[in-house]
Motif scaffolding. Sequence first.
Motif, PDB file in Angstrom:
ATOM      1  N   LYS A 118       0.848  -1.202   0.000  1.00  0.00           N
ATOM      2  CA  LYS A 118       0.000   0.000   0.000  1.00  0.00           C
ATOM      3  C   LYS A 118       0.881   1.248   0.000  1.00  0.00           C
ATOM      4  O   LYS A 118       1.926   1.283   0.665  1.00  0.00           O
ATOM      5  N   LYS A 119       0.405   2.254  -0.767  1.00  0.00           N
ATOM      6  CA  LYS A 119       1.201   3.480  -0.821  1.00  0.00           C
ATOM      7  C   LYS A 119       0.941   4.318   0.428  1.00  0.00           C
ATOM      8  O   LYS A 119      -0.204   4.525   0.805  1.00  0.00           O
ATOM      9  N   PRO A 120       2.006   4.804   1.055  1.00  0.00           N
ATOM     10  CA  PRO A 120       1.832   5.565   2.299  1.00  0.00           C
ATOM     11  C   PRO A 120       0.819   6.716   2.165  1.00  0.00           C
ATOM     12  O   PRO A 120       0.050   6.967   3.080  1.00  0.00           O
ATOM     13  N   LYS A 121       0.797   7.369   1.002  1.00  0.00           N
ATOM     14  CA  LYS A 121      -0.107   8.520   0.833  1.00  0.00           C
ATOM     15  C   LYS A 121      -1.571   8.086   0.927  1.00  0.00           C
ATOM     16  O   LYS A 121      -2.414   8.800   1.453  1.00  0.00           O
ATOM     17  N   SER A 122      -1.827   6.888   0.378  1.00  0.00           N
ATOM     18  CA  SER A 122      -3.215   6.408   0.370  1.00  0.00           C
ATOM     19  C   SER A 122      -3.697   6.046   1.777  1.00  0.00           C
ATOM     20  O   SER A 122      -4.887   5.881   2.012  1.00  0.00           O
ATOM     21  N   LEU A 123      -2.768   5.932   2.714  1.00  0.00           N
ATOM     22  CA  LEU A 123      -3.126   5.520   4.074  1.00  0.00           C
ATOM     23  C   LEU A 123      -3.249   6.701   5.029  1.00  0.00           C
ATOM     24  O   LEU A 123      -3.478   6.523   6.216  1.00  0.00           O
ATOM     25  N   LYS A 124      -3.100   7.897   4.466  1.00  0.00           N
ATOM     26  CA  LYS A 124      -3.013   9.075   5.337  1.00  0.00           C
ATOM     27  C   LYS A 124      -4.252   9.224   6.238  1.00  0.00           C
ATOM     28  O   LYS A 124      -4.147   9.472   7.438  1.00  0.00           O
ATOM     29  N   LYS A 125      -5.432   9.005   5.627  1.00  0.00           N
ATOM     30  CA  LYS A 125      -6.688   9.176   6.370  1.00  0.00           C
ATOM     31  C   LYS A 125      -6.763   8.166   7.521  1.00  0.00           C
ATOM     32  O   LYS A 125      -7.042   8.532   8.670  1.00  0.00           O
ATOM     33  N   ASP A 126      -6.491   6.885   7.174  1.00  0.00           N
ATOM     34  CA  ASP A 126      -6.542   5.828   8.191  1.00  0.00           C
ATOM     35  C   ASP A 126      -5.528   6.114   9.293  1.00  0.00           C
ATOM     36  O   ASP A 126      -5.800   5.927  10.473  1.00  0.00           O
ATOM     37  N   LEU A 127      -4.348   6.566   8.857  1.00  0.00           N
ATOM     38  CA  LEU A 127      -3.278   6.835   9.812  1.00  0.00           C
ATOM     39  C   LEU A 127      -3.698   7.920  10.801  1.00  0.00           C
ATOM     40  O   LEU A 127      -3.515   7.780  12.015  1.00  0.00           O
ATOM     41  N   ASP A 128      -4.311   8.982  10.251  1.00  0.00           N
ATOM     42  CA  ASP A 128      -4.745  10.084  11.132  1.00  0.00           C
ATOM     43  C   ASP A 128      -5.756   9.610  12.157  1.00  0.00           C
ATOM     44  O   ASP A 128      -5.690   9.989  13.338  1.00  0.00           O
ATOM     45  N   VAL A 129      -6.669   8.773  11.702  1.00  0.00           N
ATOM     46  CA  VAL A 129      -7.692   8.249  12.623  1.00  0.00           C
ATOM     47  C   VAL A 129      -7.017   7.426  13.724  1.00  0.00           C
ATOM     48  O   VAL A 129      -7.313   7.609  14.912  1.00  0.00           O
ATOM     49  N   ILE A 130      -6.113   6.552  13.308  1.00  0.00           N
ATOM     50  CA  ILE A 130      -5.448   5.681  14.286  1.00  0.00           C
ATOM     51  C   ILE A 130      -4.601   6.499  15.266  1.00  0.00           C
ATOM     52  O   ILE A 130      -4.608   6.253  16.472  1.00  0.00           O
ATOM     53  N   LEU A 131      -3.916   7.488  14.730  1.00  0.00           N
ATOM     54  CA  LEU A 131      -3.096   8.339  15.607  1.00  0.00           C
ATOM     55  C   LEU A 131      -3.980   9.065  16.614  1.00  0.00           C
ATOM     56  O   LEU A 131      -3.593   9.265  17.771  1.00  0.00           O
ATOM     57  N   ASP A 132      -5.148   9.432  16.145  1.00  0.00           N
ATOM     58  CA  ASP A 132      -6.102  10.125  17.012  1.00  0.00           C
ATOM     59  C   ASP A 132      -6.587   9.179  18.122  1.00  0.00           C
ATOM     60  O   ASP A 132      -6.583   9.524  19.308  1.00  0.00           O
ATOM     61  N   ILE A 133      -6.979   7.976  17.713  1.00  0.00           N
ATOM     62  CA  ILE A 133      -7.476   6.993  18.684  1.00  0.00           C
ATOM     63  C   ILE A 133      -6.401   6.686  19.736  1.00  0.00           C
ATOM     64  O   ILE A 133      -6.681   6.612  20.925  1.00  0.00           O
ATOM     65  N   THR A 134      -5.176   6.489  19.252  1.00  0.00           N
ATOM     66  CA  THR A 134      -4.099   6.062  20.162  1.00  0.00           C
ATOM     67  C   THR A 134      -3.436   7.239  20.879  1.00  0.00           C
ATOM     68  O   THR A 134      -2.551   7.041  21.710  1.00  0.00           O
ATOM     69  N   GLY A 135      -3.816   8.428  20.514  1.00  0.00           N
ATOM     70  CA  GLY A 135      -3.275   9.619  21.183  1.00  0.00           C
ATOM     71  C   GLY A 135      -1.808   9.869  20.853  1.00  0.00           C
ATOM     72  O   GLY A 135      -1.036  10.319  21.696  1.00  0.00           O
ATOM     73  N   LEU A 189      -7.561  -0.797  24.009  1.00  0.00           N
ATOM     74  CA  LEU A 189      -7.950  -2.079  23.414  1.00  0.00           C
ATOM     75  C   LEU A 189      -9.475  -2.252  23.497  1.00  0.00           C
ATOM     76  O   LEU A 189     -10.112  -2.723  22.544  1.00  0.00           O
ATOM     77  N   GLN A 190     -10.007  -1.852  24.631  1.00  0.00           N
ATOM     78  CA  GLN A 190     -11.464  -1.970  24.800  1.00  0.00           C
ATOM     79  C   GLN A 190     -12.180  -1.105  23.760  1.00  0.00           C
ATOM     80  O   GLN A 190     -13.180  -1.508  23.170  1.00  0.00           O
ATOM     81  N   ARG A 191     -11.643   0.079  23.540  1.00  0.00           N
ATOM     82  CA  ARG A 191     -12.236   1.013  22.578  1.00  0.00           C
ATOM     83  C   ARG A 191     -12.156   0.430  21.159  1.00  0.00           C
ATOM     84  O   ARG A 191     -13.099   0.522  20.386  1.00  0.00           O
ATOM     85  N   VAL A 192     -10.992  -0.148  20.885  1.00  0.00           N
ATOM     86  CA  VAL A 192     -10.794  -0.763  19.559  1.00  0.00           C
ATOM     87  C   VAL A 192     -11.804  -1.895  19.361  1.00  0.00           C
ATOM     88  O   VAL A 192     -12.377  -2.070  18.290  1.00  0.00           O
ATOM     89  N   ASN A 193     -12.027  -2.628  20.442  1.00  0.00           N
ATOM     90  CA  ASN A 193     -12.973  -3.746  20.397  1.00  0.00           C
ATOM     91  C   ASN A 193     -14.401  -3.255  20.206  1.00  0.00           C
ATOM     92  O   ASN A 193     -15.129  -3.753  19.344  1.00  0.00           O
ATOM     93  N   SER A 194     -14.740  -2.231  20.955  1.00  0.00           N
ATOM     94  CA  SER A 194     -16.139  -1.801  20.900  1.00  0.00           C
ATOM     95  C   SER A 194     -16.425  -0.910  19.696  1.00  0.00           C
ATOM     96  O   SER A 194     -17.430  -1.067  19.018  1.00  0.00           O
ATOM     97  N   ALA A 211     -11.113  -7.721  33.180  1.00  0.00           N
ATOM     98  CA  ALA A 211     -12.377  -6.984  33.317  1.00  0.00           C
ATOM     99  C   ALA A 211     -12.691  -6.167  32.067  1.00  0.00           C
ATOM    100  O   ALA A 211     -13.850  -5.842  31.794  1.00  0.00           O
ATOM    101  N   TYR A 212     -11.670  -5.842  31.293  1.00  0.00           N
ATOM    102  CA  TYR A 212     -11.889  -5.030  30.086  1.00  0.00           C
ATOM    103  C   TYR A 212     -12.419  -5.871  28.928  1.00  0.00           C
ATOM    104  O   TYR A 212     -12.898  -5.359  27.949  1.00  0.00           O
ATOM    105  N   GLY A 213     -12.299  -7.202  29.062  1.00  0.00           N
ATOM    106  CA  GLY A 213     -12.789  -8.078  28.005  1.00  0.00           C
ATOM    107  C   GLY A 213     -14.155  -8.628  28.344  1.00  0.00           C
ATOM    108  O   GLY A 213     -14.748  -8.274  29.356  1.00  0.00           O
ATOM    109  N   ASN A 214     -14.660  -9.449  27.451  1.00  0.00           N
ATOM    110  CA  ASN A 214     -15.967 -10.015  27.719  1.00  0.00           C
ATOM    111  C   ASN A 214     -15.911 -11.527  27.898  1.00  0.00           C
ATOM    112  O   ASN A 214     -16.936 -12.194  28.034  1.00  0.00           O
ATOM    113  N   ARG A 215     -14.725 -12.070  27.849  1.00  0.00           N
ATOM    114  CA  ARG A 215     -14.634 -13.518  27.974  1.00  0.00           C
ATOM    115  C   ARG A 215     -13.256 -13.874  28.534  1.00  0.00           C
ATOM    116  O   ARG A 215     -12.255 -13.242  28.176  1.00  0.00           O
TER     117      ARG A 215
END
Lengths: 228, 839
Positions: A118-135, A189-194, A211-215
């Motif tokens: 995958k070309k890095p440029k094409s991943l920019k949007k996904d990357l921004d979202v992930i960076l946002d989620i992970t802080g 991880l819980q956020r990623v799961n939910s 406790a953060y998991g369901n099983r």
Amino acid sequence: MANNAVVQVSGVSKSFPLEKNNVRVLDNVSLTVNRGDFLSIMGPSGSGKSTLLYLIGGLDKVCAGQILLNGKNIWDMNDRGQSVMRRREVGLVFQFYNLIPNLNVVDNILMPAILDGKKPKSLKKDLDVILDITGLADRKKHIPCELSGGQQQRVAIARALITNPDVILADEPIGNLDSAAGTQVLKLLQRVNSEKKKTIIMVTHNIEATAYGNRVINIKDGKIIESA
Amino acid sequence: MIIYKHILRNLGKKKLRSLLVLLSIGLSTALFFATLGLGAAIERLAIAQMRQFTGSTDLIMVNRYDELYVTTDSLLYISPESLKAVTGISYYAGQLQHYATVIPADGDRLYMQIIGGDFADFERFNPIVFADRHEGLNDFSGDKIIISRAFAEKHNYKTGDIMEMHFGKRTHAQMLIVGVAESTGIFLMELPDIGIVPMDFANEALNAGGLPNVIYIAASDKNQIDKLKQDIEAIYPRAAVEYAVNELLAASRANTAAMPFAVSSIFVVVMGLFIVITSFNLIFIERLPSLGAFRTVGCTKIRMTMINLSEALTFGLLGGVFGCLLGLAALNIIGGVYVPGVSGGVGVTFQINSIHLIFTVLFGAALTLIGALVPVIKISRIPLRNIILGDIIKHKKREASRSVITCALSAVVFAMSVHTPHFIKPGLTSFIVAVICMVLIIVASILLIQGVIKLIAILIGRRAGTFAALWIGIKNVTDNSKLLDIVRLITISVSCTVFMAVFTLSVSNTAREINTGFFNYDYMLIIRGARQDELDRLRAVEGVDDTLGYYTVFNQYVPSFNSFLSVLYGIEDEKYFDYVKTDFDNNTLAAIRGLDNGRNIILTTHLQRLFDINIGDEVTLNFYGEDYVYTVTGFVHSPNDGGVSGFISAGNIKSDGRQISFSRLYVRAAETPQAMANTRAEFLGRVLFMETIDDLLEESYNAFMRIFDVLTAYAVLATIIGVAGIFNNTFASFIERKRELAVMRSVGMSKSQLRRVMASEAVVIAVSGTLLSFAAAAGMLSVAPVMMGFMWHEKLIITYNPAIFGAAMLFIMACMSLAAFVSISRTSKMSIIEAIKYE
């Protein structure tokens, strides 16, 4: 096989040679993990929980039985197929983060996608979202040694998410972190799961983490002794 | 003890690496050993050459107006009677030395130097080593002769044979060959062939009246030789008393001959040190878990450091012993290839004593200890906690500005090193500056490595797919010290090898270029006792068009320089420079014509630069112990004799230098072979030596090039050390990055992608190594003419042969392909889990 099953482990055994003998680490283990599960695997040291995780991730070979990931047997695939599977369908998170020390945060996160062509440029949007989620938005250009343990583990989680895999396999993700950082990672991880509907299989010693998991399943001497 | 056992077991397990470390230490030590041995051997050779006739005596006395080795027909004898009154003489021995014509059964008449003496005297001060003895030797008197093995083999003589000889009055002496001697002592060098005859035979043949013409004197107190010389000179005012050995000349010859090797050794030793550092870095890092374990159970940091240093010492001592063995092999090669070039074909034995061996082993130990010190200190500074947690390698982000500054400064140092030496006046200073600049060029090139690779990384950019492997490969090379070490090793070893190859070729081409057209005659010859009459007769020989005769004094001591002129020429007029062509202006022409107007001397431009001489300066020449002051009246460019020569008038060399006969005669002839045959016939039995200019040039060229052949061998050895280092670092980088590689595999890198990463790393290393080593080689080559300006009188023209650069490129590619193959084969066997969990 249930239609909802992402991971199906059937009668899996695994032994390691130790001097002249074989030590059986997993003994006829069967397990099904459904889509959206956040499964915690617990057990004492040497019980075989990490080995099970690595076998699911295709990092090692089973001695008996089979493991289906999204209905496909990992060990029917050649090396390339297994590698593609690890890139696209599984994200791995380790206790000691295992980031590439000479690459910055962005390059570490993008590594599986780059390997997948995958070309890095094409991943920019996904990357921004992930960076946002992970802080990690303000740590993009930092290399691992410039980050705290918690931040490094969040980079590892971000790397595991970049190719949008179905399953995240986490081996003691908070084992090397203080409680505050550990909580942050577990919440992530819980956020990623939910929110992202990712299936998470987490190996842990920490009962509070379950406790953060369901099983939860417990493994002892290579066998599942309790499943909840 | 347990710790030592553990270390030794570990070394046993890592056989290949241990071998590579030993090889590096061994090769570096071997060159040190060889250089040490070479200097001593050449000095011994020079002394042996000087002692060829004098043996263990201290002084040699001849009549002042006789020449020692190129004699006239009229011999002047000396009575040793007065020596009996001189105190401080242990013993003296008189000899009769002259020339004879021998007629071997297989061919032409030959000229032979005859030494007549008592056998007991030879045994006493210059023993003959016999290859074969005849019973007639028991009574060494009458018509008997001892010849050399070389002469015997050449003319199919053996002991007991008869050889016809014309010597003085004895025109048809039938000489019984009573001994065949090895090429040592008197027979060390034969030009012409040498024969030893009984004193009574020589006395009768030369009608000497029982007197010798050469007397060798041994002092009873070796510290009183100067005084003894003065005492003898006082009693024999008409005799020339000379020292048997000129220590200054011997040391000067040895230093000049060994210097190129010493300079080359520096490069090799630096490389060896570099490899030792990287190897021990790896050895200690690998052993960190066990070191951590020992530390946790109470082993102190100091004790651990001492243990690590003792391991290095063990390696050093073993490498030193290995180096001695390799060094002996190297000396044999040098002895066979190089030494004949500087010794006139004489072989040399390298006397290796215990001090030499101990010194070499200690050098190996010191080199290894110094090399190991850096990693040992580094390891000792890692906190125990980090060792236990395996948290050792700290990747520090370098500031971009710092990298840019390093690169810019390196580029400036590189540029300055290339240009600075050209602004310095040729001489010892320029030589030292040039050598320092060459080292700086290599250092600057090494510092530029990271910058160049980063530049390649920027150009390639972060790409996906096929280029992903290349991008990862470049990133790995940029940030992995072991991979960078490989580029450094390539840069050092290949730049040195390419430099030596191009340098040798350039010297060879320049030498050929200069000699072509310089000598304007067809053949040269030495005729015994040749004077103007002989020169006129030679000119009249059928086929001879023109002739020239000149006088020479070899190794002329110049007190003003405290050095020697290789040759001092005595010339009649400017005609000499028609035979040995050189350009000069009208002032120099006037100086040549005015050489005989007092004591005037013309020196070479090379000497002018070396000693900063000006026209009008005074130069003292020492002949037979007496100083004569000459005025410098001009300078000429002369490629002969290493540019270390001077010209005085024929009249002055006759009067001051006591030269009676022409040393050499040059001949121009349209039909050279025929003219040479006619010349031989005309001067039957008096031609000492005759050679065409083509043969002479070829011989001198080959002798000259032997030096550079050996220097190239040094560079090749440096390359072998480099190759050992490349593979050592390849293993090291693999071990160091095993976890990283496993992580990449765990996040989806396939085996084929990993292979491509490894291949990309190899390509990046090869490309950057090639670029920088070529740049460094070119930089050093641009300085080479300045460096050579000190040792050589000619301006070196650098010949950039593409084949050398092409071969170097292929070599780098082959090395890196093999290294990549080794890495790839190791990764294919790598267990991801083991690497991630336990490495």
